[in-house]
Every structure is written in structure tokens, then in C-alpha cells.
Design a protein around this motif. Sequence first.
Motif, mmCIF file in Angstrom:
data_model
loop_
_atom_site.group_PDB
_atom_site.id
_atom_site.type_symbol
_atom_site.label_atom_id
_atom_site.label_comp_id
_atom_site.label_asym_id
_atom_site.label_seq_id
_atom_site.Cartn_x
_atom_site.Cartn_y
_atom_site.Cartn_z
ATOM 1 N N ALA A 51 0.910 -1.123 -0.054
ATOM 2 C CA ALA A 51 -0.015 -0.036 0.042
ATOM 3 C C ALA A 51 0.728 1.208 0.023
ATOM 4 O O ALA A 51 1.282 1.606 0.954
ATOM 5 C CB ALA A 51 -1.011 -0.013 1.276
ATOM 6 N N SER A 53 1.858 4.969 0.145
ATOM 7 C CA SER A 53 1.176 6.226 0.666
ATOM 8 C C SER A 53 1.667 7.384 -0.175
ATOM 9 O O SER A 53 2.776 7.885 -0.126
ATOM 10 C CB SER A 53 1.470 6.529 2.063
ATOM 11 N N MET A 66 -3.827 6.171 -0.897
ATOM 12 C CA MET A 66 -3.372 4.855 -0.690
ATOM 13 C C MET A 66 -3.325 4.028 -1.774
ATOM 14 O O MET A 66 -4.513 3.674 -1.933
ATOM 15 C CB MET A 66 -3.901 4.321 0.707
ATOM 16 N N ALA A 130 2.104 -1.633 4.598
ATOM 17 C CA ALA A 130 2.274 -0.015 4.411
ATOM 18 C C ALA A 130 3.191 0.306 5.186
ATOM 19 O O ALA A 130 3.644 -0.352 6.194
ATOM 20 C CB ALA A 130 1.179 0.558 5.130
#
Length: 160
Positions: A51, A53, A66, A130
Amino acid sequence: MTEKRTHPAVERVEAALAAAGVSSDVVWFDDSAKTAAEAAAAIGCEVGAIANSLVFALDGEPVLVMTSGAHRVDTAFLGRVLGGRLARASADVVRAATGQVIGGVAPVGHPASVRTWVDTALADHPVIWAAAGHAHTVFPTTFDELVRITGGIPTPVVGD
């Protein structure tokens, strides 16, 4: 991957995760993982489960998108979906909005709330990864949890 370390930005991410009721499992890498491909290789997962950012400016306002590491955000498409002009934010804007630097921007742990959209393609993966505030860190989550902890709006980020 290596033993647990510490960094102020990572500590803010861990605190935000804890406040959201998420047990923090931040993983540190020996080398930086600034790209989705580097992170996926270090974790041993598909690049689509990363993911990313990404901070953009939506009509001048910093926003967070995202997105799945498997593709790039179609800024023209997503700008139309969001009803404005979407452009990549400068490194200075990224740092001011998130308190983190490009390559390690986490979905949480920012100085103030950042409007967030979450790529629906991430829902295809049972576990997504993430960044955790530093280019050497990631944490595991799920699509539903990512939407919840960011207050994000699920949306496709690539046009047909």
C-alpha cells in the motif's frame, strides 16, 4: 528484516495505530524499501499487496492516496473522480502534511488529519503492507482496517 529499532516518526505511527486499536507489528528492514518492488521483495509478497502512501495536491490541498504497488495513480482519472485537479505534491508539502519523508510515508501518524482515499485494488489481498514512517519500515494490515484507521474513502485510482 531485522530487530526492532526506533525513530520518532515510527513512534508516532505506532502510537496512532495503538490509538486506533491496532496491535503494532512494525517490521524493520536492513536496507531501505522506498519502492513497492523493494518492499515486496523484502517481505516476500506480491507487489500489489504493498500500500503506497502518495501525497498529492487536490486543488492545492494535500491529500493522501493509498494505492496498490501494482499500478500508478491515474491523476487525470482520479482528479475527475474527486472533482478537482490532482497533482503530485513536492517533498516539502509531503513532509509538512505527514511529518514523514517520501519513501517512508505511513497512512497514519501525521501532525493533522489528511483527507485520504484508498485504492480498491488493495482489497484483492488478504494482507497488505504499508510504510510505518521510515523507509526501512512496514506494518501489516488489511484493506478494511486501512480504510478504518485512515478514515479513507475506497475508490479506484486507475481508469478503465
